[in-house]
Design an enzyme around this catalytic site. Structure first.
Site, PDB file in Angstrom:
ATOM      1  N   SER A  54       4.553   6.916   2.515  1.00 37.52           N
ATOM      2  CA  SER A  54       5.196   5.644   2.832  1.00 37.52           C
ATOM      3  C   SER A  54       4.601   4.536   1.974  1.00 37.52           C
ATOM      4  O   SER A  54       3.377   4.463   1.814  1.00 37.52           O
ATOM      5  CB  SER A  54       4.954   5.262   4.302  1.00 37.52           C
ATOM      6  OG  SER A  54       5.318   6.307   5.181  1.00 37.52           O
TER       7      SER A  54
ATOM      8  N   HIS B 142       0.658   5.119   1.532  1.00 39.67           N
ATOM      9  CA  HIS B 142      -0.092   5.917   2.507  1.00 39.67           C
ATOM     10  C   HIS B 142       0.529   7.312   2.572  1.00 39.67           C
ATOM     11  O   HIS B 142       1.752   7.439   2.670  1.00 39.67           O
ATOM     12  CB  HIS B 142      -0.053   5.248   3.877  1.00 39.67           C
ATOM     13  CG  HIS B 142      -0.831   5.994   4.909  1.00 39.67           C
ATOM     14  ND1 HIS B 142      -2.204   5.949   4.974  1.00 39.67           N
ATOM     15  CD2 HIS B 142      -0.429   6.844   5.885  1.00 39.67           C
ATOM     16  CE1 HIS B 142      -2.622   6.728   5.963  1.00 39.67           C
ATOM     17  NE2 HIS B 142      -1.558   7.284   6.521  1.00 39.67           N
TER      18      HIS B 142
ATOM     19  N   ASP C 217      -2.554   0.470   8.407  1.00 44.30           N
ATOM     20  CA  ASP C 217      -1.397   1.350   8.157  1.00 44.30           C
ATOM     21  C   ASP C 217      -0.227   1.085   9.106  1.00 44.30           C
ATOM     22  O   ASP C 217       0.543   2.001   9.428  1.00 44.30           O
ATOM     23  CB  ASP C 217      -1.813   2.839   8.232  1.00 44.30           C
ATOM     24  CG  ASP C 217      -2.857   3.192   7.182  1.00 44.30           C
ATOM     25  OD1 ASP C 217      -2.852   2.584   6.097  1.00 44.30           O
ATOM     26  OD2 ASP C 217      -3.695   4.072   7.468  1.00 44.30           O
TER      27      ASP C 217
ATOM     28  N   ASN D  94       0.838  -1.202   0.000  1.00 43.93           N
ATOM     29  CA  ASN D  94       0.000   0.000   0.000  1.00 43.93           C
ATOM     30  C   ASN D  94       0.870   1.247   0.000  1.00 43.93           C
ATOM     31  O   ASN D  94       2.010   1.216   0.458  1.00 43.93           O
ATOM     32  CB  ASN D  94      -0.881   0.008   1.264  1.00 43.93           C
ATOM     33  CG  ASN D  94      -1.842   1.179   1.315  1.00 43.93           C
ATOM     34  OD1 ASN D  94      -2.466   1.528   0.299  1.00 43.93           O
ATOM     35  ND2 ASN D  94      -1.956   1.808   2.468  1.00 43.93           N
TER      36      ASN D  94
HETATM   37  C1  GAR Z   1      -2.905   9.032  -2.666  1.00 41.87           C
HETATM   38  O1  GAR Z   1      -2.465  10.232  -2.103  1.00 41.87           O
HETATM   39  C2  GAR Z   1      -2.665   7.882  -1.723  1.00 41.87           C
HETATM   40  O2  GAR Z   1      -1.478   7.992  -0.976  1.00 41.87           O
HETATM   41  C3  GAR Z   1      -3.857   7.989  -0.819  1.00 41.87           C
HETATM   42  O3  GAR Z   1      -4.935   8.338  -1.661  1.00 41.87           O
HETATM   43  C4  GAR Z   1      -4.436   9.036  -2.797  1.00 41.87           C
HETATM   44  C5  GAR Z   1      -4.895   8.319  -4.041  1.00 41.87           C
HETATM   45  O4  GAR Z   1      -4.587   9.058  -5.190  1.00 41.87           O
HETATM   46  N1  GAR Z   1      -4.120   6.750  -0.139  1.00 41.87           N
HETATM   47  C6  GAR Z   1      -4.683   6.666   1.051  1.00 41.87           C
HETATM   48  O5  GAR Z   1      -5.078   7.632   1.664  1.00 41.87           O
HETATM   49  C7  GAR Z   1      -4.816   5.261   1.598  1.00 41.87           C
HETATM   50  N2  GAR Z   1      -5.444   5.270   2.876  1.00 41.87           N
HETATM   51  P1  GAR Z   1      -4.599   8.349  -6.622  1.00 41.87           P
HETATM   52  O6  GAR Z   1      -5.948   7.651  -6.774  1.00 41.87           O
HETATM   53  O7  GAR Z   1      -4.465   9.477  -7.589  1.00 41.87           O
HETATM   54  O8  GAR Z   1      -3.440   7.380  -6.668  1.00 41.87           O
END
Ligand code: GAR
Length: 191
Positions: free
Chosen positions: A136, A109, A145, A107
């Site tokens: 991360s 995060h 997480d 994942n």
């Molecule tokens: C990213 O910033 C990712 O790190 C976060 O959501 C966004 C997705 O953007 N993930 C989380 O918050 C996981 N809990 P994307 O759809 O453009 O890749």
């Protein structure tokens, strides 16, 4: 090449950065499928345009988390991936799912874990007066997480930052970080 199945829920920009790295020969992998739990995820259009197998499994059609996760496992396993890559996949996964993909569920995060697990990480980093923030890539374990970190990227928090400006600065780094972390994993496994 390592086979990846990428799970998304929305924009899919991290998924795009992985696809771009593969196309630029910077990551020895192939994306076997992109799967979204939301039919309207913008990332699905990018995946289809890139000629990648795209599937939707709408969690709203399932009575329980366990039923959804079981169907998702069945779908993923058809592609026999080496890694299942969560890229903005906004669903908590059951213990059965996490155990099924032990050591191959990854994942990204948007925080410097172990700081700011969960949601609204950028807002919380600003409110906490942090001078540094980031993202991360980590192995997924049953505790949210909290799995082992593979790689992190840092950015400064600036005086004038809002949630949006900080999120944008972190996202630029995410797009380098995720391909870098996957390359580390894949190269370790080949040697
Ligand atoms: C990213 O910033 C990712 O790190 C976060 O959501 C966004 C997705 O953007 N993930 C989380 O918050 C996981 N809990 P994307 O759809 O453009 O890749």
């Amino acid at each position: 090449p390592a086979k990846l199945v990428i799970l998304i829920s929305g924009r899919g920009s991290n998924m795009q950065s992985i696809v771009n790295a593969i196309q630029a020969d910077k990551l020895n992998a192939e994306v076997a499928a992109v799967i979204s739990n939301r039919p309207d995820a913008a990332g699905l259009d990018f995946a289809r345009d890139a000629g990648i197998t795209s599937e939707t499994l709408d969690h709203k059609n399932f009575a329980s988390r366990e039923a959804f996760d079981q169907q998702l496992m069945d779908l993923i396993d058809k592609f026999e991936p080496n890694y299942v890559v969560l890229a903005g996949f906004m669903r908590i996964l059951s213990a059965a799912f996490v155990q099924h993909y032990a050591n191959r569920l990854i994942n990204i995060h948007p925080s410097l874990l172990p700081k700011f697990k969960g949601m609204h990480t950028h807002k919380r980093a600003i409110e906490a007066g942090e001078s540094e923030h980031g993202a991360s890539v980590h192995f997924v374990t049953e505790e949210l997480d909290a799995g082992p970190v593979i790689l992190q990227a840092k950015v400064p928090v600036l005086e004038a930052d809002t949630e949006e400006t900080l999120a944008a600065r972190v996202l630029v780094e995410e797009h380098k970080l995720y391909p870098d972390a996957l390359r580390l994993l894949i190269e370790q496994h080949q040697s």
